[in-house]
Motif scaffolding. Sequence first.
Motif, PDB file in Angstrom:
ATOM      1  N   THR A  16       0.792  -1.221   0.000  1.00  0.00           N
ATOM      2  CA  THR A  16       0.000   0.000   0.000  1.00  0.00           C
ATOM      3  C   THR A  16       0.829   1.277   0.000  1.00  0.00           C
ATOM      4  O   THR A  16       0.299   2.356  -0.196  1.00  0.00           O
ATOM      5  CB  THR A  16      -0.904   0.033   1.246  1.00  0.00           C
ATOM      6  OG1 THR A  16      -0.075  -0.031   2.419  1.00  0.00           O
ATOM      7  CG2 THR A  16      -1.857  -1.148   1.254  1.00  0.00           C
ATOM      8  N   GLN A  19       0.550   3.829  -2.907  1.00  0.00           N
ATOM      9  CA  GLN A  19      -0.663   4.618  -3.002  1.00  0.00           C
ATOM     10  C   GLN A  19      -0.578   5.840  -2.104  1.00  0.00           C
ATOM     11  O   GLN A  19      -1.050   6.916  -2.462  1.00  0.00           O
ATOM     12  CB  GLN A  19      -1.870   3.782  -2.599  1.00  0.00           C
ATOM     13  CG  GLN A  19      -2.120   2.647  -3.568  1.00  0.00           C
ATOM     14  CD  GLN A  19      -3.422   1.946  -3.249  1.00  0.00           C
ATOM     15  OE1 GLN A  19      -4.138   2.340  -2.334  1.00  0.00           O
ATOM     16  NE2 GLN A  19      -3.710   0.933  -4.005  1.00  0.00           N
ATOM     17  N   GLN A  20       0.028   5.696  -0.943  1.00  0.00           N
ATOM     18  CA  GLN A  20       0.105   6.815  -0.019  1.00  0.00           C
ATOM     19  C   GLN A  20       0.969   7.935  -0.578  1.00  0.00           C
ATOM     20  O   GLN A  20       0.779   9.108  -0.264  1.00  0.00           O
ATOM     21  CB  GLN A  20       0.671   6.337   1.331  1.00  0.00           C
ATOM     22  CG  GLN A  20      -0.158   5.256   2.004  1.00  0.00           C
ATOM     23  CD  GLN A  20      -1.526   5.740   2.390  1.00  0.00           C
ATOM     24  OE1 GLN A  20      -1.727   6.945   2.549  1.00  0.00           O
ATOM     25  NE2 GLN A  20      -2.481   4.838   2.513  1.00  0.00           N
ATOM     26  N   THR A  45      -8.115   3.590  -1.249  1.00  0.00           N
ATOM     27  CA  THR A  45      -6.956   3.335  -0.389  1.00  0.00           C
ATOM     28  C   THR A  45      -7.330   2.459   0.795  1.00  0.00           C
ATOM     29  O   THR A  45      -6.616   1.513   1.143  1.00  0.00           O
ATOM     30  CB  THR A  45      -6.370   4.664   0.122  1.00  0.00           C
ATOM     31  OG1 THR A  45      -5.936   5.447  -1.001  1.00  0.00           O
ATOM     32  CG2 THR A  45      -5.174   4.412   1.037  1.00  0.00           C
TER      33      THR A  45
END
Length: 234
Positions: A16, A19-20, A45
């Motif tokens: 992830t 994406q952040q 998200t």
Amino acid sequence: MKKLSLLILAGALATTGCQQQNAKPQNADQNADQQTAQSTSDQRTQTVTEGAVTGAALGAVTGALVDKDKRGRGALVGAAAGGLLGGLLGSHVQDQREEAISQEDTLDVMIAKSTAQREYALDTRNNLQKEIESIEKEIAQVQKTKVSNQNKKLVYAKQNERLQKVSAENAGQIEVLEDYHQHLVTKFDAMLAENPAPTPEKDALQKEIVALTDAIRSMRVQEEQLAAIQQNLI
């Protein structure tokens, strides 16, 4: 346990993190369209992250079982692989959500979209059922064969990994169908409040709501079947 938790977290963050990096601060004068887009991005998200964390946790447990001599290494590899798979499945669920019905759609469009998604979910359920039957057959075959406990554990770990994939896909489809169901019920309640009298439009909408309810129920039954098989592998 603390070490395993850190490994699970590492696997989830690996999936992830990218994406952040794309997140940008909100402007005070951001218009409604930008806010909607940000809300959709936030939901994506969250969905992907939840899938990655769940996949990493399950993968870590499976990896630790497979690599008995070096459980830490096995857990790390399993967490990374499980996190990636969970993140991909979460993204797939969110894609379906973004194509879902909205209250701005006409009634015919809402019903058509819901019917198409319901039929897709049921097709997926049937395919998953074939996978479940294949897994059960292989487990039964191993149980009848005289093999060492270690080899049995390896086979069970492999089948458990397959079950996790099936379970994640099943749960994702249930989640999407429940979103559709909520939209249609909201629309139906609004139509009743406006005009309580029966109409062909209300009948068509109610028919699709019932069909969605039945589809969700059948997929819940499959979910229980999966949980029972996984419990037997422990």
